[in-house]
Design a protein around this motif. Structure first.
Motif, short mmCIF file in Angstrom:
data_model
loop_
_atom_site.label_atom_id
_atom_site.label_comp_id
_atom_site.label_asym_id
_atom_site.label_seq_id
_atom_site.Cartn_x
_atom_site.Cartn_y
_atom_site.Cartn_z
N PHE A 89 0.87 -1.18 0.00
CA PHE A 89 0.00 0.00 0.00
C PHE A 89 0.91 1.23 0.00
O PHE A 89 1.70 1.43 0.92
N CYS A 90 0.76 2.06 -1.04
CA CYS A 90 1.70 3.16 -1.25
C CYS A 90 0.99 4.51 -1.22
O CYS A 90 -0.15 4.64 -1.68
N ILE A 91 1.70 5.51 -0.73
CA ILE A 91 1.13 6.85 -0.54
C ILE A 91 0.73 7.49 -1.87
O ILE A 91 -0.23 8.26 -1.94
N THR A 92 1.47 7.20 -2.96
CA THR A 92 1.13 7.73 -4.28
C THR A 92 1.42 6.67 -5.34
O THR A 92 2.11 5.67 -5.08
N GLU A 93 0.95 6.94 -6.55
CA GLU A 93 1.21 6.02 -7.66
C GLU A 93 2.70 6.00 -8.00
O GLU A 93 3.26 4.95 -8.34
N ALA A 94 3.35 7.16 -7.91
CA ALA A 94 4.79 7.24 -8.21
C ALA A 94 5.59 6.33 -7.27
O ALA A 94 6.52 5.64 -7.69
#
Length: 252
Positions: A89-94
């Motif tokens: 689970f990541c804070i942004t797509e980048a």
């Protein structure tokens, strides 16, 4: 006051198409890139002292690329093989796309937020509330994510995997900037460490993110430009608008 020289406290962009270069050319401004701090991984011995077993968890929350680098580097050092079933689970797509550096992206279950704010990632995490979440952290962090996970009764644990240290200026480095741009509280702390007698005077200070803004004000400094906003979602966009307004004032 015309701004001629700006220090952006980030590494130099790898692409020549960076919007920072467009801004420099558009407004006749010299932009230097020079991080005020650097990130170092902790040793496997230091990690073991936290008594956390990564394989006890079924999902990982990444808040930055640094977190990804040091998570996978430590796993390699500890000889921990991450199962293909692990969810990310990541804070942004980048940040999510950066995982490709270590694993095959299309074969993994990867989720990310749209805005870069921790709150925006929580709905995805809540949908998978049966997972056990692991959060790689820096030694310098706030408890926003922990508090949100606790509030939503998410089973999780945090562990420090990397630390932030000051990237000290040398005696032969000139510090003659009209504007400083910060992206983290660590950068502000490093400024005070490198220049304990720093007097802001006419120097403009810009920042990205509310925690950085708070750190600037807490340090007794004047904040002249704050991003993101509805009109300026990125730092380059904020600088573009700021310089445009200054140019209008100069012409009056």
């Amino acid at each position: 006051m015309k701004i001629k020289k700006v220090l952006v406290s980030q590494p130099k962009p790898t692409s020549e198409k960076s919007p920072y270069y467009d801004i420099a050319e558009k407004y006749g401004v010299k932009i230097d890139f020079r991080p005020f701090f650097k990130v170092e991984g902790i040793s496997s011995k230091e990690f073991r002292q936290q008594k956390v077993s990564i394989l006890d968890y079924t999902a990982v929350i990444f808040t930055s690329r640094h977190a990804i680098d040091h998570f996978f580097n430590l796993c390699s050092e500890l000889r921990v093989t991450i199962p293909e079933t692990m969810k990310y689970f990541c804070i942004t797509e980048a940040v999510a796309l950066y995982i490709q550096k270590y694993v095959q992206y299309r074969k993994r279950k990867i989720f990310f937020g749209a805005t870069g704010k921790v709150d925006d990632l929580i709905p995805s995490i809540v949908k998978h509330n049966t997972e056990k979440f692991f959060v790689p952290m820096s030694d310098v962090h706030n408890d926003d994510l922990k508090n949100l996970l606790d509030k939503n009764n998410i089973d999780h644990a945090e562990a420090v995997m990397y630390r932030t240290v000051s990237n000290d200026f040398t005696e032969d480095e000139k510090f003659d900037y009209d504007m400083l741009v910060f992206f983290s509280p660590s950068g502000v702390l490093s400024l005070k460490k490198n220049f304990p007698d720093f007097d802001q005077k006419d120097i403009k200070i810009g920042c990205f993110g509310p925690t950085t803004a708070k750190a600037i004000r807490d340090a007794g400094l004047r904040l002249d430009l704050e991003a993101p906003s509805v009109k300026t979602p990125s730092m380059p966009a904020a600088l573009d608008l700021y310089f445009k307004e200054i140019s209008k004032g100069d012409k009056k």
